[in-house]
Design a protein around this motif. Structure first.
Motif, PDB file in Angstrom:
ATOM      1  N   SER A  43       3.214 -10.614  -4.250  1.00 17.99           N
ATOM      2  CA  SER A  43       2.405 -10.988  -3.088  1.00 17.99           C
ATOM      3  C   SER A  43       2.581 -12.478  -2.856  1.00 17.99           C
ATOM      4  CB  SER A  43       0.927 -10.654  -3.335  1.00 17.99           C
ATOM      5  OG  SER A  43       0.734  -9.272  -3.162  1.00 17.99           O
ATOM      6  N   SER A  63       7.432  -7.721   0.622  1.00 16.41           N
ATOM      7  CA  SER A  63       6.427  -8.548  -0.043  1.00 16.41           C
ATOM      8  C   SER A  63       5.012  -8.277   0.464  1.00 16.41           C
ATOM      9  CB  SER A  63       6.768 -10.023   0.210  1.00 16.41           C
ATOM     10  OG  SER A  63       5.778 -10.869  -0.339  1.00 16.41           O
ATOM     11  N   GLY A  64       4.055  -8.489  -0.419  1.00 19.77           N
ATOM     12  CA  GLY A  64       2.661  -8.527  -0.030  1.00 19.77           C
ATOM     13  C   GLY A  64       2.267  -9.972   0.228  1.00 19.77           C
ATOM     14  N   ASP A  66      -0.746 -13.097  -0.858  1.00 20.47           N
ATOM     15  CA  ASP A  66      -1.930 -13.614  -1.530  1.00 20.47           C
ATOM     16  C   ASP A  66      -2.539 -14.633  -0.582  1.00 20.47           C
ATOM     17  OD1 ASP A  66      -3.758 -14.510  -3.593  1.00 20.47           O
ATOM     18  OD2 ASP A  66      -2.474 -16.280  -3.746  1.00 20.47           O
ATOM     19  N   LYS A  85      -1.091  -4.389   0.687  1.00 20.42           N
ATOM     20  CA  LYS A  85      -0.412  -5.331  -0.225  1.00 20.42           C
ATOM     21  C   LYS A  85      -1.045  -6.721  -0.163  1.00 20.42           C
ATOM     22  CE  LYS A  85       4.156  -3.154   0.234  1.00 20.42           C
ATOM     23  NZ  LYS A  85       5.478  -3.346   0.840  1.00 20.42           N
ATOM     24  N   ILE A  86      -2.225  -6.808   0.463  1.00 16.96           N
ATOM     25  CA  ILE A  86      -2.852  -8.130   0.633  1.00 16.96           C
ATOM     26  C   ILE A  86      -3.995  -8.329  -0.357  1.00 16.96           C
ATOM     27  CG2 ILE A  86      -4.173  -9.600   2.219  1.00 16.96           C
ATOM     28  CD1 ILE A  86      -2.515  -8.477   4.503  1.00 16.96           C
ATOM     29  N   GLU A 260       1.803 -13.710  -7.584  1.00 13.92           N
ATOM     30  CA  GLU A 260       1.504 -14.421  -6.327  1.00 13.92           C
ATOM     31  C   GLU A 260       2.258 -15.738  -6.254  1.00 13.92           C
ATOM     32  OE1 GLU A 260      -2.595 -15.160  -7.079  1.00 13.92           O
ATOM     33  OE2 GLU A 260      -3.210 -13.103  -6.735  1.00 13.92           O
TER      34      GLU A 260
END
Ligand code: LLP
Length: 402
Positions: A43, A63-64, A66, A85-86, A260
């Motif tokens: 993330s 990708s997520g 952060d 994914k957040i 992250e």
């Protein structure tokens, strides 16, 4: 890849942020593949560089995100990051932010205090939902980095102690409106040593085991960000070794490893291109005044951070020490101190390296300077990803009140 900075300066003007999107993708892939064979979620820490196109570049890779404000959450979603994914982190969130995050159905809210947990519960109850949460645990490990970016000691404001975390997990498990699915730690940024990361990961993995014993089933093992990058001569952590210490720590646990990274993905993909305005001497002290300033890149002023600065076109002539400074009315306005440069002339171009993380995102309008243009380079082509701010932009929210 070699970037034609001269061409970019003449096309887009200076100061200018330039980002190599291909390099960003390579970094993402290197990290993702280091966790191959394990369930993992990268993330991207949006705070490092939150330009929508930068986030989208990672989102396309899977990708997520952060995020540390609802603004970042919404940015991530606008750029195409899937809500599931957040991760919404940060030591303080308003009830409105919590409400919006729950309505947007993000993966989880990362909670950093007992009071915050109660707020999340109350807001979730009002909405009639169960809030997926993780708890940020402060493992009291010294990350051995700059004190301003060290976060894993009890003296830092982040996370909660282990005993408190246990109490919070038990509370959450028994609440109808809380679903404790994750655990989180982040001991600091620009980490160049593996030992503190391994130590923290082992402490947190032990905690996951003891939570399992009381039926709290942690599914996301979130190791935060922090992987260091090369600004000068740092000896870096290999991402494969990084992944391995985490994989070893979670052995036997059925968890998804979440991470992250911000700086690792973007810092060395970014450059700040600036033009020399003129030089001056105060006594024997030499200054090179350029058109970029601390409002564009704050890291040197704020953390005494080192950023390599090079001439775009090498020049002949005897070198001497100079401070590269901006036009802002502060003695602390510098991009570099005591660097060796030949005599520079108005119009010479300098490129500031490693400026892709915490560069533009920490920029301000101090001295009524518009934030600069941002350009992406991808597949050998350049394109604007954020326009240069104009004077009109700067006064837009004020002028109706005059
Ligand atoms: N996750 C959490 C919870 C964080 O607090 C941070 C950074 C990250 C991830 C991403 O860390 P990274 O991978 O980028 O090291 N402005 C400073 C850095 C502040 C970092 C704050 N938190 C600088 O310019 O060095």
């Amino acid at each position: 890849m070699s970037i034609d900075f001269k061409e970019l300066a003449s096309e887009y003007g200076t100061p200018l942020y330039v980002y190599d999107f291909d390099y960003m993708k390579e970094q993402y892939r290197a990290l993702k593949s280091a966790f191959e064979g394990k369930k993992s979620l990268v993330s991207y820490a949006v705070k490092a560089n939150s330009n929508l196109s930068v986030i989208a570049n990672f989102a396309k890779e899977g990708s997520g995100a952060d995020c540390v404000s609802i603004g970042e959450v919404k940015r991530a979603m606008l750029a195409g990051v899937e809500p599931y994914k957040i991760i919404f982190s940060g030591v303080g969130k308003s009830d409105d932010e919590i409400k919006e995050a729950l309505e947007l159905k993000i993966l989880m809210i990362n909670v950093e205090s007992e009071e915050e947990l109660k707020h999340v519960e109350a807001v979730a109850k009002e909405l009639g939902v169960e809030a997926r949460i993780s708890i940020r645990v402060n493992p009291n490990v010294d990350a051995k980095t700059h004190p301003y970016i060290s976060t894993g000691l009890h003296e830092n404001k982040f996370g909660v102690e282990i005993a408190m975390a246990k109490r919070m997990y038990i509370y959450a498990k028994n609440s109808e409106n809380l679903d404790p699915i994750g655990i989180h730690f982040h001991i600091g940024s620009q980490l160049t040593k593996l030992e503190p990361i391994a130590e923290a990961a082992n402490i947190i993995a032990d905690l996951v085991l003891s939570l399992k014993a009381i039926n709290v089933d942690i599914k996301f093992f979130d190791i935060g960000g922090g992987i260091g990058v090369q600004y000068s001569d740092e000896v870096l952590i290999d991402v494969k070794d990084y992944a391995q210490v985490i994989i070893d720590a979670v052995k036997g646990l059925d968890v998804t490893i979440a991470c992250e990274p911000g700086r690792y993905l973007t810092a060395n993909a970014g450059y700040l291109l600036t033009k020399v305005l003129y030089e001056k001497k105060n006594g024997s002290k030499r200054f090179t005044i350029v058109d970029a300033a601390m409002n564009d890149l704050l890291r040197p002023s704020l953390y005494s951070a080192y950023h390599k600065i090079e001439l775009v076109e090498p020049k002949e002539g005897e070198e001497s020490l100079t401070d590269i400074v901006g036009p802002i009315c502060e003695s602390g306005d510098f991009l570099a101190k005591d660097v060796l440069m030949p005599k520079l002339d108005s119009g010479d171009l300098l490129v500031v390296h490693s400026a892709g993380a915490y560069g533009f995102t920490m920029a301000s309008n101090y001295n009524t300077r518009g934030r600069v243009c941002e350009v992406a380079i991808e597949d050998g082509k350049s394109r604007v990803i954020r326009k240069r701010e104009s004077f009109e932009d700067l006064v837009a929210l004020e002028k109706d009140y005059l």
